[in-house]
Design a protein around this motif. Structure first.
Motif, PDB file in Angstrom:
ATOM      1  N   GLY A  22      51.990  33.145  36.123  1.00  0.00           N
ATOM      2  CA  GLY A  22      51.095  33.988  35.320  1.00  0.00           C
ATOM      3  C   GLY A  22      50.300  34.946  36.195  1.00  0.00           C
ATOM      4  N   ASP A  23      50.471  34.862  37.496  1.00  0.00           N
ATOM      5  CA  ASP A  23      49.809  35.784  38.416  1.00  0.00           C
ATOM      6  C   ASP A  23      50.828  36.792  38.948  1.00  0.00           C
ATOM      7  N   GLY A  24      50.335  37.987  39.190  1.00  0.00           N
ATOM      8  CA  GLY A  24      51.165  38.989  39.844  1.00  0.00           C
ATOM      9  C   GLY A  24      50.703  39.153  41.280  1.00  0.00           C
ATOM     10  N   ILE A  80      38.341  30.472  54.278  1.00  0.00           N
ATOM     11  CA  ILE A  80      39.748  30.275  53.900  1.00  0.00           C
ATOM     12  C   ILE A  80      39.928  30.482  52.402  1.00  0.00           C
ATOM     13  N   ASP A  81      40.538  31.611  52.078  1.00  0.00           N
ATOM     14  CA  ASP A  81      40.914  31.891  50.694  1.00  0.00           C
ATOM     15  C   ASP A  81      42.115  30.985  50.373  1.00  0.00           C
ATOM     16  N   ASN A  82      42.106  30.340  49.229  1.00  0.00           N
ATOM     17  CA  ASN A  82      43.276  29.551  48.829  1.00  0.00           C
ATOM     18  C   ASN A  82      43.538  29.756  47.355  1.00  0.00           C
ATOM     19  N   TRP A  83      44.845  29.860  47.026  1.00  0.00           N
ATOM     20  CA  TRP A  83      45.240  30.226  45.654  1.00  0.00           C
ATOM     21  C   TRP A  83      45.980  29.058  45.003  1.00  0.00           C
ATOM     22  N   GLY A 113      46.282  39.406  40.361  1.00  0.00           N
ATOM     23  CA  GLY A 113      45.661  39.236  39.036  1.00  0.00           C
ATOM     24  C   GLY A 113      46.643  38.677  38.022  1.00  0.00           C
ATOM     25  N   ARG A 114      46.119  38.229  36.904  1.00  0.00           N
ATOM     26  CA  ARG A 114      46.945  37.617  35.866  1.00  0.00           C
ATOM     27  C   ARG A 114      47.765  38.683  35.150  1.00  0.00           C
ATOM     28  N   THR A 115      48.925  38.264  34.709  1.00  0.00           N
ATOM     29  CA  THR A 115      49.773  39.171  33.939  1.00  0.00           C
ATOM     30  C   THR A 115      49.711  38.816  32.452  1.00  0.00           C
ATOM     31  N   GLN A 147      46.093  26.715  40.826  1.00  0.00           N
ATOM     32  CA  GLN A 147      45.752  26.721  39.409  1.00  0.00           C
ATOM     33  C   GLN A 147      45.585  25.287  38.913  1.00  0.00           C
ATOM     34  N   THR A 148      44.972  25.173  37.741  1.00  0.00           N
ATOM     35  CA  THR A 148      44.847  23.858  37.112  1.00  0.00           C
ATOM     36  C   THR A 148      46.213  23.155  37.096  1.00  0.00           C
ATOM     37  N   GLU A 149      47.249  23.928  36.813  1.00  0.00           N
ATOM     38  CA  GLU A 149      48.581  23.346  36.661  1.00  0.00           C
ATOM     39  C   GLU A 149      49.080  22.701  37.951  1.00  0.00           C
ATOM     40  N   HIS A 179      35.409  30.776  36.213  1.00  0.00           N
ATOM     41  CA  HIS A 179      35.762  29.946  35.063  1.00  0.00           C
ATOM     42  C   HIS A 179      36.982  30.564  34.376  1.00  0.00           C
ATOM     43  N   ARG A 180      37.994  29.746  34.120  1.00  0.00           N
ATOM     44  CA  ARG A 180      39.210  30.262  33.492  1.00  0.00           C
ATOM     45  C   ARG A 180      39.058  30.273  31.971  1.00  0.00           C
ATOM     46  N   LEU A 181      39.186  31.428  31.385  1.00  0.00           N
ATOM     47  CA  LEU A 181      38.978  31.584  29.940  1.00  0.00           C
ATOM     48  C   LEU A 181      40.120  32.408  29.359  1.00  0.00           C
TER      49      LEU A 181
HETATM   50  P1  AMP Z   1      42.270  27.688  37.316  1.00  0.00           P
HETATM   51  O1  AMP Z   1      43.402  27.114  36.559  1.00  0.00           O
HETATM   52  O2  AMP Z   1      40.977  27.608  36.592  1.00  0.00           O
HETATM   53  O3  AMP Z   1      42.184  27.135  38.715  1.00  0.00           O
HETATM   54  O4  AMP Z   1      42.555  29.249  37.457  1.00  0.00           O
HETATM   55  C1  AMP Z   1      43.755  29.654  38.062  1.00  0.00           C
HETATM   56  C2  AMP Z   1      43.805  31.136  38.169  1.00  0.00           C
HETATM   57  O5  AMP Z   1      42.696  31.616  38.927  1.00  0.00           O
HETATM   58  C3  AMP Z   1      45.014  31.608  38.919  1.00  0.00           C
HETATM   59  O6  AMP Z   1      46.160  31.698  38.107  1.00  0.00           O
HETATM   60  C4  AMP Z   1      44.558  32.952  39.441  1.00  0.00           C
HETATM   61  O7  AMP Z   1      44.660  33.946  38.461  1.00  0.00           O
HETATM   62  C5  AMP Z   1      43.106  32.711  39.745  1.00  0.00           C
HETATM   63  N1  AMP Z   1      42.908  32.345  41.150  1.00  0.00           N
HETATM   64  C6  AMP Z   1      42.604  31.125  41.640  1.00  0.00           C
HETATM   65  N2  AMP Z   1      42.455  31.167  42.984  1.00  0.00           N
HETATM   66  C7  AMP Z   1      42.688  32.453  43.346  1.00  0.00           C
HETATM   67  C8  AMP Z   1      42.703  33.155  44.613  1.00  0.00           C
HETATM   68  N3  AMP Z   1      42.430  32.522  45.738  1.00  0.00           N
HETATM   69  N4  AMP Z   1      43.015  34.461  44.597  1.00  0.00           N
HETATM   70  C9  AMP Z   1      43.294  35.116  43.451  1.00  0.00           C
HETATM   71  N5  AMP Z   1      43.273  34.515  42.238  1.00  0.00           N
HETATM   72  C10 AMP Z   1      42.975  33.205  42.180  1.00  0.00           C
END
Ligand code: AMP
Ligand code: COA
Length: 623
Positions: free
Chosen positions: A478-480, A386-389, A493-495, A391-393, A504-506
């Motif tokens: 911030g994602d497209g 299960i892919d899940n999307w 991906g990020r815009t 963010q920290t926010e 790791h988010r950098l």
């Molecule tokens: P973070 O805040 O460290 O969780 O990173 C968040 C960012 O990771 C998101 O804004 C996306 O760019 C990327 N990201 C996290 N999960 C996914 C996913 N399942 N598919 C594509 N990008 C993801």
């Protein structure tokens, strides 16, 4: 109508009813009467007027309800060869004692505590002890260096810092004390005390008056009870990379967080109290906060804290060993970790003979999940991937297949569908919705559901400017990405300047700031290029000042020392000039395209095409 559709529609048409019901899973001191405060829009607050204690919900109530002897936490550390378990009762007692120790050091409700620790149980204890006191923790990932730590110390202004003397990386001991000392020398703010967990692999030399050991801190301390806090009080601050060098202090409140994360455990992750949940991440990231610490414990499940890597501790079968040994029901990790396993054991030989019958589901997030990894993991394990999307926010998934509600089929390349509470739209630059199949910026209509950031730490203005200003009434992720015709979301991906290296988010902006501060550097650019294992890796291009010299290796070491090893900026090229537009903007996108192997056209706005031509051979991927 399926259970997902029904829940989703209710969350949109009647959000207060939906979240009022979800809130019944939490023990309140003063139960919520009003559900949403929109009087200060665009800043929203969930459950105003209600009071609770998050630590009570994660520990004490389970002991009171008969789970005292159930394992709450398993620390599995191939790095030290130790497996240690804590029952709910034991963990509650450890937390109460350490909360008493923090109180004796002057930590009170609302005070901040920075936690800079390896993956040790004391990190979880320290987080929950803060929650118990109503203090606000801010965990800093151990892979960050002095400059990143200093920035967080100055912003959060902690009364106390809790650190471990070292971390254990595959085959290497990383002493934390030098980083802590350098950060405190750099920071303007000084905490009153540092509590140091001494680890035998590299004990720290303490600074008398400032530092005390964990053992001394808890000796004779009076166990502390749970302090009632407002649902809207901050539980933690977690700093995350933005587009500038200054990290963003994402605030998580107590009430909304408890409700949303507990709801997600059952309804998205499909886990029940008493089962074992394993997030193979780090407590320094949001996944660690939500799904190593708070989620499983709020639910009454057993959580695994794994101090190891997918490979090298000792081999690519480590994940399967942990699943078998602890009877893990559902597992969460980053696609990079699975790619690392596949690279070393492409046929999955290390799985043979392992009893994986407990494992029902594999969740992957943190970066884009490529089709090959998705299919490889699914075929090898024979369970849904299960892919899940998120963010920290947001603190919990924005899009997923909600396994506890309904087993919606997944599609490669897509983290499935929006979760209840999230009104996800894909928009054009003018803010209008784009059609399915077309790309745009992904935004979330306000208000965001409970659990998402109400604001940035002491900076409402930056919160509004960074997230809420691009499109009226919406949060900019911030994602497209795009939707397909069936409402499945694709995150492409990020815009902005945020990059994802090995999950790791950098921020490339922050790497550029550090490089630019080197005395020999006149100009620089950091771009992210595609990488087979880590998804993306940064690359630096540097123009030196006339008459100055600095080797790429020296510049790499300069960045690593300041940002930490996790910055992973391993390749820097010294070049004669950087390509720019006539208005002086560095053409990062064009360079990135060339570095990824594409035939990038020369932009019409370029100032000097010869500069770009000279760079092409440097940028092109090495075969
Ligand atoms: P973070 O805040 O460290 O969780 O990173 C968040 C960012 O990771 C998101 O804004 C996306 O760019 C990327 N990201 C996290 N999960 C996914 C996913 N399942 N598919 C594509 N990008 C993801
Ligand atoms: N403390 C100190 N150093 C750390 C660290 C920590 N907590 N975490 C990472 N580092 C170091 C690593 O040792 C490495 O150092 P090196 O340059 O001397 O080798 C450097 O930071 C880069 O680390 P990483 O990018 O993680 O690469 P790696 O080669 O060590 O490991 C993987 C590769 C794939 C095994 C690893 O990145 C991984 O497990 N990724 C999954 C990420 C994850 O769980 N993300 C959370 C979101 S779900």
């Amino acid at each position: 109508m399926g259970a997902y559709r029904e829940a989703y529609e209710r969350s949109i048409t009647n959000p207060t009813g939906f979240w009022r019901d979800a809130a019944t899973a939490i023990d309140w001191i003063e139960p919520p009467d009003r559900i949403l405060d929109d009087s200060e829009a665009p800043i929203f607050r969930w459950f105003p007027g209600a009071t609770l204690n998050t630590c009570h919900n994660a520990l004490d109530r389970h002991v009171q309800n008969g789970r005292g002897d159930q394992t709450a936490l398993i620390h599995d550390s191939p790095a030290t060869g130790v497996v240690r378990t804590f029952t709910y009762r034991e963990l509650r007692d450890e937390v109460a004692l350490f909360a008493g120790a923090l109180r004796r050091l002057g930590v009170d409700r609302g005070d901040r505590v920075v936690i800079y620790m390896a993956m040790v149980p004391e990190a979880v204890v320290a987080m929950l002890a803060c929650a118990r006191l109503g203090a606000v923790h801010s965990v800093v990932f151990g892979g960050f260096g002095a400059r990143e730590l200093a920035a967080r110390i100055d912003d959060a202004q902690p009364r106390v810092i809790v650190a471990s003397s070292c971390g254990l990386e595959a085959g290497r001991v990383v002493p934390y004390q030098p980083m802590l000392d350098a950060a405190l020398a750099e920071a303007a703010h000084t905490p009153t005390h540092c509590v140091i967990l001494q680890r035998p692999q590299a004990p720290a030399t303490l600074l008398p008056g400032r530092d005390l050991t964990w053992t001394d801190a808890v000796a004779g301390a009076e166990p502390a009870g749970c302090v009632p806090v407002s649902a809207t009080d901050p539980l933690y601050i977690l700093y995350t990379s933005g587009t500038t060098g200054r990290p963003k202090g994402v605030v998580r409140d107590n009430g909304g967080h408890a409700v949303a994360v507990a709801w997600s455990m059952e309804n998205i992750f499909g886990v029940r109290a008493g089962e074992v949940f394993w997030a193979a991440s780090d407590v320094g990231w949001v996944v660690g906060h939500s799904y190593i610490v708070y989620g499983p414990l709020l639910l009454g499940a057993t959580t695994v804290l794994y101090e190891g890597k997918p490979v090298g501790t000792p081999d690519a079968g480590a994940f399967w060993r942990v699943v078998e040994q602890h009877r893990v029901a559902a597992m969460f990790t980053a696609p990079t970790a699975i790619r690392a396993v596949r690279k070393e054991d492409p046929e999955g030989k290390l799985l043979s003979g392992r009893d994986m019958s407990s494992l029902r589901l594999l969740f992957l997030a943190g970066e884009r999940l490529d089709t090959r990894t998705y299919e490889w993991a699914g075929e090898l394990l024979g369970i849904p991937v299960i892919d899940n999307w998120w963010q920290t926010e947001t603190g919990w998934p924005i899009a997923a297949s909600p396994r506890g509600l309904e087993a919606l089929p997944t599609r490669p390349g897509s983290p499935s569908v929006p979760m209840p509470g999230y009104r996800v739209r894909v928009v054009a630059p003018d803010g209008s919705d784009v059609e399915p199949g077309r790309e745009g910026a992904i935004v979330l209509d306000l208000p965001l559901p409970p659990g998402c950031l109400p604001t940035l730490w002491r900076d409402d203005e930056r919160y509004v400017r960074s997230y809420l200003s691009a499109f009226q009434g919406a949060y900019l992720t911030g994602d497209g990405g795009m939707f397909d015709a069936d409402g499945y979301l694709y995150v492409l991906g990020r815009t902005d300047d945020v990059i994802n290296v090995a999950g790791h988010r950098l921020s490339t902006g922050s790497m550029e700031e550090v490089l630019a501060a080197h005395p020999a550097v006149a100009e620089c650019a950091v771009i992210a290029v595609a990488d087979e294992l880590k998804g993306q890796v940064p690359r630096g291009l540097v123009v030196l000042r006339d008459g100055d010299a600095a080797s790429p290796a020296e510049l790499v070491a300069w960045v690593r020392e300041r940002l930490g090893p996790v910055a992973a900026l391993r390749r820097i090229d010294v070049v004669a000039a950087l390509p720019k537009t006539r208005s002086g903007k560095i053409l990062r996108g064009t360079m990135r395209g060339i570095a990824d192997g594409r035939d990038e056209p020369v932009p019409a706005t370029i100032e000097n095409p010869a500069v770009l031509d000279a760079l092409r051979p440097v940028l092109r991927p090495r075969r």
